[in-house]
Design a protein around this motif. Sequence first.
Motif, short mmCIF file in Angstrom:
data_model
loop_
_atom_site.label_atom_id
_atom_site.label_comp_id
_atom_site.label_asym_id
_atom_site.label_seq_id
_atom_site.Cartn_x
_atom_site.Cartn_y
_atom_site.Cartn_z
N GLN A 8 0.80 -1.23 -0.13
CA GLN A 8 -0.04 -0.13 0.15
C GLN A 8 0.94 1.33 0.02
O GLN A 8 1.72 1.48 1.07
CB GLN A 8 -0.78 0.12 1.16
CG GLN A 8 -2.04 0.97 1.03
CD GLN A 8 -3.07 0.67 2.29
OE1 GLN A 8 -2.78 1.18 3.36
NE2 GLN A 8 -4.16 0.22 2.15
N TYR A 9 0.67 2.23 -1.09
CA TYR A 9 1.73 3.10 -1.24
C TYR A 9 1.02 4.27 -1.99
O TYR A 9 -0.14 4.38 -2.79
CB TYR A 9 3.14 2.90 -1.85
CG TYR A 9 2.87 2.22 -3.33
CD1 TYR A 9 2.48 0.90 -3.20
CD2 TYR A 9 2.97 2.94 -4.27
CE1 TYR A 9 2.61 0.40 -4.65
CE2 TYR A 9 2.90 2.40 -5.50
CZ TYR A 9 2.40 1.16 -5.66
OH TYR A 9 2.43 0.59 -6.97
N SER A 10 1.65 5.56 -1.77
CA SER A 10 1.16 6.67 -2.76
C SER A 10 2.35 7.07 -3.64
O SER A 10 3.67 7.05 -3.26
CB SER A 10 1.13 7.70 -1.74
OG SER A 10 0.17 7.31 -0.75
N GLU B 57 -2.30 0.17 -4.26
CA GLU B 57 -2.78 -1.09 -3.52
C GLU B 57 -1.92 -2.21 -4.31
O GLU B 57 -2.86 -2.57 -5.43
CB GLU B 57 -4.07 -1.51 -2.69
CG GLU B 57 -3.82 -2.73 -1.77
CD GLU B 57 -5.12 -2.96 -1.14
OE1 GLU B 57 -5.18 -3.42 0.17
OE2 GLU B 57 -6.19 -2.26 -1.45
N GLY B 58 -0.80 -2.91 -4.19
CA GLY B 58 -0.39 -3.59 -4.98
C GLY B 58 -0.15 -3.26 -6.58
O GLY B 58 0.53 -2.15 -6.58
N SER B 59 -0.96 -3.87 -7.44
CA SER B 59 -0.88 -3.31 -8.93
C SER B 59 -2.08 -2.53 -9.11
O SER B 59 -2.08 -2.15 -10.29
CB SER B 59 -0.70 -4.47 -9.84
OG SER B 59 -1.83 -5.32 -9.66
N SER B 60 -2.80 -2.27 -8.25
CA SER B 60 -4.06 -1.41 -8.66
C SER B 60 -4.00 0.21 -8.00
O SER B 60 -3.49 0.15 -6.95
CB SER B 60 -5.37 -2.13 -7.91
OG SER B 60 -5.47 -3.32 -8.26
N ALA C 289 5.51 7.37 -1.09
CA ALA C 289 5.45 7.40 0.36
C ALA C 289 4.88 6.06 0.51
O ALA C 289 4.01 5.46 -0.05
CB ALA C 289 4.52 8.45 0.73
N ARG C 290 5.22 5.31 1.87
CA ARG C 290 4.69 4.24 2.17
C ARG C 290 3.02 4.52 2.94
O ARG C 290 2.76 5.51 3.58
CB ARG C 290 5.42 3.74 3.63
CG ARG C 290 4.97 2.20 4.12
CD ARG C 290 5.99 1.74 5.04
NE ARG C 290 5.49 0.49 5.40
CZ ARG C 290 4.77 0.39 6.74
NH1 ARG C 290 4.55 1.23 7.19
NH2 ARG C 290 4.43 -0.92 7.02
N GLY C 291 2.03 3.78 2.50
CA GLY C 291 1.00 3.95 2.89
C GLY C 291 0.23 5.00 1.96
O GLY C 291 0.54 5.46 0.89
N TRP C 292 -1.34 5.14 2.42
CA TRP C 292 -2.08 6.34 1.78
C TRP C 292 -1.77 7.57 2.42
O TRP C 292 -2.47 7.62 3.56
CB TRP C 292 -3.46 5.71 1.30
CG TRP C 292 -3.38 4.54 0.53
CD1 TRP C 292 -2.45 3.85 -0.20
CD2 TRP C 292 -4.81 3.78 0.37
NE1 TRP C 292 -3.08 3.10 -0.94
CE2 TRP C 292 -4.44 2.79 -0.62
CE3 TRP C 292 -6.05 3.68 1.08
CZ2 TRP C 292 -5.42 1.83 -0.94
CZ3 TRP C 292 -6.85 2.71 0.59
CH2 TRP C 292 -6.55 1.69 -0.49
N ASN D 35 5.94 16.64 3.10
CA ASN D 35 6.31 16.01 4.29
C ASN D 35 6.00 14.59 4.59
O ASN D 35 6.75 13.88 5.45
CB ASN D 35 6.19 16.76 5.59
CG ASN D 35 4.73 17.00 5.71
OD1 ASN D 35 4.03 17.68 5.18
ND2 ASN D 35 4.15 16.43 6.96
N TYR D 36 4.99 14.03 3.77
CA TYR D 36 4.70 12.53 4.11
C TYR D 36 5.39 11.63 3.16
O TYR D 36 5.41 10.63 3.36
CB TYR D 36 2.98 12.63 3.40
CG TYR D 36 2.26 12.93 4.71
CD1 TYR D 36 1.82 12.09 5.70
CD2 TYR D 36 1.67 14.33 4.81
CE1 TYR D 36 0.99 12.70 6.97
CE2 TYR D 36 0.75 14.90 5.93
CZ TYR D 36 0.36 13.96 6.70
OH TYR D 36 -0.48 14.28 7.67
N TYR D 37 6.03 12.37 2.20
CA TYR D 37 6.79 11.42 1.10
C TYR D 37 8.23 11.25 1.52
O TYR D 37 9.03 12.15 1.99
CB TYR D 37 6.79 11.94 -0.30
CG TYR D 37 5.20 12.08 -0.55
CD1 TYR D 37 4.99 11.00 -1.79
CD2 TYR D 37 4.48 12.81 -0.20
CE1 TYR D 37 3.50 10.77 -1.92
CE2 TYR D 37 2.95 12.83 -0.83
CZ TYR D 37 2.69 11.99 -1.45
OH TYR D 37 1.32 12.01 -1.90
N ASN D 38 8.69 10.05 1.17
CA ASN D 38 9.91 9.34 1.71
C ASN D 38 11.10 9.30 0.66
O ASN D 38 12.29 9.69 0.96
CB ASN D 38 9.90 8.08 2.28
CG ASN D 38 8.91 8.01 3.28
OD1 ASN D 38 7.75 7.31 3.12
ND2 ASN D 38 9.11 8.43 4.46
#
Length: 126
Positions: A31-33, A54-57, A102-105, A111-114
């Motif tokens: 799950q990522y953004s 989410e995955g490939s979607s 970023a990890r997750g949604w 600041n949310y992005y890694n």
Amino acid sequence: QVQLVESGGGSVQAGGSLRLSCAASGDMYNQYSMAWFRQAPGKEREGVARVLCEGSSVRDTYYADSVKGRFTISRDNAKNMLFLQMNSRKTADTPNYYCATARGWVPLLGNYYNDWGQGTQVTVSS
């Protein structure tokens, strides 16, 4: 950790179109953004568009009001590519574009992005 490389920058006339690409490599979370940001010299970084994956979607998309209806964000999950199709370009569109993950949604806030790419420069002529 994800490595990102942007490409597709260049010059375009106002009202014209340009497509930016972002190549991603490395392990992705389930799950990522993924998002596009832009920044002009002396100005704060501005969110442009985001996808929630989410995955490939692709589960959701979001656009900043300033680009909604003109820009389109898309993803090629098989190739780990993120695209930004920019139509009806305006001179106000800031020149430097960055892709980020970023990890997750997460919201379209820097600041949310890694992980960040090095950026690609876009100029818009009148």
